[in-house]
Design an enzyme around this catalytic site. Structure first.
Site, PDB file in Angstrom:
ATOM      1  N   LYS A 151       9.994  -4.153  -5.345  1.00  0.00           N
ATOM      2  CA  LYS A 151       9.746  -3.049  -6.359  1.00  0.00           C
ATOM      3  C   LYS A 151       9.663  -4.248  -8.037  1.00  0.00           C
ATOM      4  CE  LYS A 151       9.613   1.733  -4.205  1.00  0.00           C
ATOM      5  NZ  LYS A 151      10.034   2.551  -3.820  1.00  0.00           N
ATOM      6  N   LYS A 234       4.088  -3.182   5.050  1.00  0.00           N
ATOM      7  CA  LYS A 234       4.038  -1.859   5.317  1.00  0.00           C
ATOM      8  C   LYS A 234       2.543  -0.902   4.794  1.00  0.00           C
ATOM      9  CE  LYS A 234       7.123   0.130   2.724  1.00  0.00           C
ATOM     10  NZ  LYS A 234       7.975   0.682   2.049  1.00  0.00           N
ATOM     11  N   LYS A 237       2.887   4.130  -0.403  1.00  0.00           N
ATOM     12  CA  LYS A 237       2.762   4.865  -0.860  1.00  0.00           C
ATOM     13  C   LYS A 237       1.390   4.084  -2.277  1.00  0.00           C
ATOM     14  CE  LYS A 237       5.557   8.884  -0.471  1.00  0.00           C
ATOM     15  NZ  LYS A 237       6.612   8.392  -0.299  1.00  0.00           N
TER      16      LYS A 237
HETATM   17  P1  TYM Z   1      10.776   7.077   1.298  1.00  0.00           P
HETATM   18  O1  TYM Z   1       9.588   7.824   0.200  1.00  0.00           O
HETATM   19  O2  TYM Z   1       9.514   5.589   1.107  1.00  0.00           O
HETATM   20  O3  TYM Z   1      10.176   7.193   2.745  1.00  0.00           O
HETATM   21  C1  TYM Z   1      10.422   8.062   2.979  1.00  0.00           C
HETATM   22  C2  TYM Z   1      10.773   8.208   4.663  1.00  0.00           C
HETATM   23  O4  TYM Z   1       9.138   7.094   5.382  1.00  0.00           O
HETATM   24  C3  TYM Z   1       9.968   5.512   5.912  1.00  0.00           C
HETATM   25  N1  TYM Z   1       7.991   5.206   5.767  1.00  0.00           N
HETATM   26  C4  TYM Z   1       8.158   4.896   6.868  1.00  0.00           C
HETATM   27  N2  TYM Z   1       8.007   4.684   7.987  1.00  0.00           N
HETATM   28  C5  TYM Z   1       7.602   4.196   8.954  1.00  0.00           C
HETATM   29  N3  TYM Z   1       6.399   3.080   8.554  1.00  0.00           N
HETATM   30  C6  TYM Z   1       5.687   3.293   7.458  1.00  0.00           C
HETATM   31  N4  TYM Z   1       4.650   2.579   6.202  1.00  0.00           N
HETATM   32  C7  TYM Z   1       6.702   3.793   6.373  1.00  0.00           C
HETATM   33  N5  TYM Z   1       7.091   4.014   4.703  1.00  0.00           N
HETATM   34  C8  TYM Z   1       7.855   5.456   4.424  1.00  0.00           C
HETATM   35  C9  TYM Z   1      10.337   5.467   5.541  1.00  0.00           C
HETATM   36  O5  TYM Z   1      11.309   4.746   5.986  1.00  0.00           O
HETATM   37  C10 TYM Z   1      11.488   6.704   5.411  1.00  0.00           C
HETATM   38  O6  TYM Z   1      12.230   7.313   6.151  1.00  0.00           O
HETATM   39  N6  TYM Z   1      14.957   5.699  -0.443  1.00  0.00           N
HETATM   40  C11 TYM Z   1      14.574   6.188   0.159  1.00  0.00           C
HETATM   41  C12 TYM Z   1      14.155   8.066   0.032  1.00  0.00           C
HETATM   42  C13 TYM Z   1      16.103   8.099   0.621  1.00  0.00           C
HETATM   43  C14 TYM Z   1      16.744   8.492   1.684  1.00  0.00           C
HETATM   44  C15 TYM Z   1      17.603   9.622   0.967  1.00  0.00           C
HETATM   45  C16 TYM Z   1      15.964   8.629   3.029  1.00  0.00           C
HETATM   46  C17 TYM Z   1      16.233   8.623  -1.037  1.00  0.00           C
HETATM   47  N7  TYM Z   1      17.664   9.427  -0.283  1.00  0.00           N
HETATM   48  C18 TYM Z   1      18.385   9.637   1.648  1.00  0.00           C
HETATM   49  C19 TYM Z   1      17.355   9.192   4.077  1.00  0.00           C
HETATM   50  C20 TYM Z   1      18.487   9.776   3.317  1.00  0.00           C
HETATM   51  C21 TYM Z   1      12.908   6.116   0.391  1.00  0.00           C
HETATM   52  O7  TYM Z   1      12.416   5.346  -0.910  1.00  0.00           O
HETATM   53  O8  TYM Z   1      12.193   7.042   1.280  1.00  0.00           O
END
Ligand code: TYM
Length: 374
Positions: A151, A234, A237
């Site tokens: 990032k 991947k 967004k």
């Molecule tokens: P974020 O917002 O990027 O994504 C949210 C969830 O979606 C999953 N995900 C995917 N799974 C499969 N294929 C993909 N291409 C894909 N893109 C996203 C992510 O693995 C995630 O489960 N750091 C985290 C948010 C967070 C969090 C937490 C998660 C903050 N605190 C505590 C769990 C527990 C994040 O940026 O997810």
């Protein structure tokens, strides 16, 4: 069993060893001021950032699995707005996206009556515990985080300091509820290992059995959904190409067009998983199809063996529209009534606050902060 802190490790740089299943003698079901409810297998915390649109990766990698676990576990699902601002967000857009993620959660089947759905910034204990974790986690640990490197890109000097300590806040999100299970997509695995290391180091340093080590739950053919344009990247967004991802708010026509334009290769589809080697785009589309139809990749290949992509894409579009169509419609209905969403989120914050403030109090006391309520 009493947990004995090891000597001389308080400022260690080495990652703590990854202990798979030992919970250090902590029974997370009963420890602390707010035990887990009877009859549940554990407590889940997971979250999604309100940046851009929810996409198929978020749905198949996360939300869908949450929905499948919601009856067996006590669940808290968070919209992590504080994580979102580690990269610049337009304020009005952040507010809109926060409600949209809430609508997505509910539309995808998370029951707001039995799960706690809430916004991270409504529960101050996340940030308060994160500060302690800033002092527990080592710079060397954060330096290894691949998501920061991705990032921040080439110009690390210009990245926010929040982006750097982001994993410490994520650990706080989880541990402030003493969550035992964290269902996520595969891209979050490294952050979860860090959360376990932080829990373990906190317990070691302060000689207290406070935090259970949370178990990552990363499973199914949807755990790694790739870009429709490039099967080695991947689905995300932040990809500048709208054709790289299917959004949960896309119309049927959008979905059909994106799948029609998805990158493929010239070969017909193979009958075995081995036959997908070195075919990242074919693997991705078939994995998506398997996840959407609730089957394994091997099961799907029995159906599609020998098909041309044109035939397969028609079938995949039907499956995607069949699953996402009703969710999209429900999201739109919910988004038309923001007051209803806000009241669900308010209720969620109230119950999240109850657990989080009790755990924070335990952590403050362990650290040696004087109680403020005397
Ligand atoms: P974020 O917002 O990027 O994504 C949210 C969830 O979606 C999953 N995900 C995917 N799974 C499969 N294929 C993909 N291409 C894909 N893109 C996203 C992510 O693995 C995630 O489960 N750091 C985290 C948010 C967070 C969090 C937490 C998660 C903050 N605190 C505590 C769990 C527990 C994040 O940026 O997810």
């Amino acid at each position: 069993a009493r947990y004995h802190p090891r000597a001389g490790h308080k400022d260690q740089l080495r990652m703590a060893p990854n202990i798979r299943s030992t919970q250090q003698g902590i029974d997370p079901m009963t420890s602390g001021s707010i035990p887990h409810p009877q009859g549940k297998k554990g407590r889940i915390l997971s979250g999604i950032q309100p940046t851009g649109n929810l996409h198929l990766g978020n749905y198949l990698g996360a939300i869908r699995n949450w929905a499948a676990m919601q009856t067996d576990y006590q669940c808290l699902f968070c919209i992590v707005d504080m994580h979102a601002i580690t990269i610049w967000q337009e304020p009005a857009e952040l507010a809109r996206a926060t409600r949209e993620v809430a609508a997505g959660y509910i539309a995808a089947g998370l029951d707001p009556a039995t799960n706690t759905l809430f916004v991270q910034s409504h529960v101050p204990a996340h940030a308060q515990l994160a500060w302690i974790f800033n002092c527990v986690a080592r710079m060397g640990w954060l330096n290894r985080m691949t998501q920061f490197k991705d990032k921040a890109g080439k110009n690390r000097e210009a990245a926010s300091s929040g982006l750097y300590v982001y994993p410490n806040l994520m650990a706080a999100d989880i541990l402030v509820y003493k969550a035992t299970h964290v269902p996520v997509g595969e891209d979050q695995k490294q952050h979860l290992e860090l959360a376990r290391d932080i829990a373990q180091k906190f317990n070691n340093d302060y000689g207290i059995e406070l935090f259970p080590l949370p178990e990552p739950v990363i499973q199914g053919p949807g755990m790694r959904v790739m870009s429709l344009r490039d099967g080695t990247k991947k689905m995300s967004k932040s990809d500048p190409s709208a054709y790289s991802r299917i959004n949960m708010t896309d119309s049927e026509d959008d979905i059909a067009q994106k799948i029609r334009k998805a990158t493929t290769d010239p070969e017909p589809l193979p009958g075995t998983v081995e036959g997908l080697e070195n075919r990242p785009e074919a693997s991705n589309l078939l994995n998506i199809y398997a996840a959407l139809t609730d089957r394994t990749l091997a099961e799907v290949l029995v159906e599609t063996e020998g098909w041309q992509f044109s035939q397969f894409k028609t079938r995949l579009t039907e499956a995607a529209v069949g699953v996402l169509g009703p969710i999209t419609a429900e999201m739109q209905r919910l988004m038309a009534d923001p007051a209803e969403i806000d009241s669900i989120l308010k209720r969620g914050a109230d119950s999240a606050n109850e657990i989080a403030s009790a755990v924070l109090k335990e952590a403050y006391s362990a650290v040696g902060f004087l109680p403020s309520d005397r």
